[in-house]
Design an enzyme around this catalytic site. Structure first.
Site, PDB file in Angstrom:
ATOM      1  N   GLU A 245      20.523   4.292 -15.524  1.00 16.54           N
ATOM      2  CA  GLU A 245      21.546   4.639 -14.541  1.00 16.54           C
ATOM      3  C   GLU A 245      22.411   3.450 -14.131  1.00 16.54           C
ATOM      4  O   GLU A 245      23.515   3.629 -13.622  1.00 16.54           O
ATOM      5  CB  GLU A 245      20.906   5.248 -13.284  1.00 16.54           C
ATOM      6  CG  GLU A 245      20.302   6.626 -13.490  1.00 16.54           C
ATOM      7  CD  GLU A 245      18.880   6.579 -14.011  1.00 16.54           C
ATOM      8  OE1 GLU A 245      18.402   5.480 -14.378  1.00 16.54           O
ATOM      9  OE2 GLU A 245      18.242   7.640 -14.064  1.00 16.54           O
TER      10      GLU A 245
ATOM     11  N   ASP B 294      15.472   4.662 -17.691  1.00 19.95           N
ATOM     12  CA  ASP B 294      16.259   4.321 -16.495  1.00 19.95           C
ATOM     13  C   ASP B 294      17.520   3.532 -16.842  1.00 19.95           C
ATOM     14  O   ASP B 294      17.622   2.336 -16.600  1.00 19.95           O
ATOM     15  CB  ASP B 294      15.404   3.550 -15.485  1.00 19.95           C
ATOM     16  CG  ASP B 294      14.403   4.459 -14.782  1.00 19.95           C
ATOM     17  OD1 ASP B 294      14.361   5.656 -15.127  1.00 19.95           O
ATOM     18  OD2 ASP B 294      13.675   3.979 -13.899  1.00 19.95           O
TER      19      ASP B 294
ATOM     20  N   VAL C 191       7.399  10.906 -24.715  1.00 21.05           N
ATOM     21  CA  VAL C 191       6.844   9.729 -25.372  1.00 21.05           C
ATOM     22  C   VAL C 191       5.518   9.397 -24.708  1.00 21.05           C
ATOM     23  O   VAL C 191       5.391   9.488 -23.485  1.00 21.05           O
ATOM     24  CB  VAL C 191       7.804   8.521 -25.272  1.00 21.05           C
ATOM     25  CG1 VAL C 191       7.231   7.322 -26.016  1.00 21.05           C
ATOM     26  CG2 VAL C 191       9.178   8.880 -25.825  1.00 21.05           C
TER      27      VAL C 191
ATOM     28  N   ASP D 100      19.024  -1.968 -15.223  1.00 20.75           N
ATOM     29  CA  ASP D 100      17.728  -2.021 -14.541  1.00 20.75           C
ATOM     30  C   ASP D 100      16.680  -2.536 -15.520  1.00 20.75           C
ATOM     31  O   ASP D 100      15.677  -1.875 -15.809  1.00 20.75           O
ATOM     32  CB  ASP D 100      17.355  -0.638 -14.012  1.00 20.75           C
ATOM     33  CG  ASP D 100      16.360  -0.716 -12.862  1.00 20.75           C
ATOM     34  OD1 ASP D 100      15.918  -1.824 -12.515  1.00 20.75           O
ATOM     35  OD2 ASP D 100      16.010   0.350 -12.322  1.00 20.75           O
TER      36      ASP D 100
END
Length: 277
Positions: free
Chosen positions: A166, A164, A35, A144
């Site tokens: 996780e 992100d 992207v 996050d």
């Protein structure tokens, strides 16, 4: 990412392939589409330099509203009937929030070794003493949720990709709101400590709540509790960063272990209530 991309308007890169065999790169990996865009920087933080700091106030507000809107869109995913069990940690607890906190407490106990961080333990006690009477609906939480994990388009300020995941989990909606606000506070306090103006009018509490409620149609509750939780979790991250530095001989533990937590004064003010006064 596949779940979010399938069931919401949140922009995530298309994931193509997953390779569980670590032989090629040394670990399992997945491939996703590239992207193009720009991301508010962490080093130096966007509050000190860069395209967002230099943008006019109306463009900064447009990015803020669009970023809060991402959370509203994400939290609109109806989880009933979806396979979301992988987002729930394997620990005991009567609710997703209780299990989330229990998992974070277990992480602290594992990571601290023989050390004790008084501000972290005081914050856990505060959470227990001020637990929300009504936790509200459970949603898919990004985890996050900060603008440094969003890519915005080159010519404007619209999100084109959210990264992100996780820390994704099942949690109340305020989890992501508290983290997004606190992470800006973390960088803003660093800027102020260095004598810089930073972005004091960005991601202000009242504006965030108003935008989220308008976009989601839901009422924001108990946000102070989740701001404390965000500051606590980031305190553990800062302690773990120091642990790694000590392990590699790059630092030593100070006598006052809480010195390694740059935002300890913010967390302390949250605990005594003066942060919101």
């Amino acid at each position: 990412m596949e779940l979010v991309g399938t069931h919401s308007e949140v922009p995530v890169p298309t994931t193509r392939w997953y390779e569980p065999d670590p032989g090629a790169l040394g670990a399992p990996f997945f491939v996703m589409d590239r992207v193009t865009g720009r991301v508010p920087a962490d080093i130096p933080p966007y509050v000190m330099d860069g395209w967002l700091l230099g943008a006019p106030p109306d463009r900064q507000r447009a990015l803020q509203d669009a970023s809060v809107g991402l959370l509203a869109d994400l939290h609109s995913i109806p989880i009933e009937g979806l396979d979301v069990g992988f987002l729930d940690p394997p620990v005991a607890g009567p609710t997703p929030l209780a299990r989330h906190v229990a998992n974070q407490r277990a992480y602290y106990e594992w990571s601290r070794g023989d050390r004790h961080h008084p501000i972290v333990e005081a914050a856990f006690d505060w959470l227990d003493a001020n637990w929300p009477a009504d936790e509200g609906p459970t949603v898919i939480s990004w985890g996050d949720s900060r603008i440094g994990n969003v890519m915005y388009d080159i010519d404007g300020f619209a999100p084109v990709a959210v990264f992100d995941w996780e820390m994704a989990a099942l949690a109340p909606q305020e989890m992501d709101l508290g983290w997004m606000m606190f992470m800006h506070t973390f960088f803003q306090e660093i800027a102020v400590a260095l004598g810089l103006d930073g972005m004091p009018d960005f991601l202000r509490r009242a504006a965030v709540i108003a935008t989220y409620e308008e976009r989601s149609g839901r009422t924001v509750r108990n946000l102070e509790w989740f701001e404390v939780y965000a500051a606590l979790r980031h305190a553990m991250i800062m302690a773990r960063v120091t642990e790694r530095s000590v392990h590699f001989g790059e630092a030593e533990w100070p006598d006052d272990l809480d010195e390694v937590i740059p935002h300890r004064h913010v967390l302390q003010q949250m605990l005594d209530g003066s942060w919101w006064a």
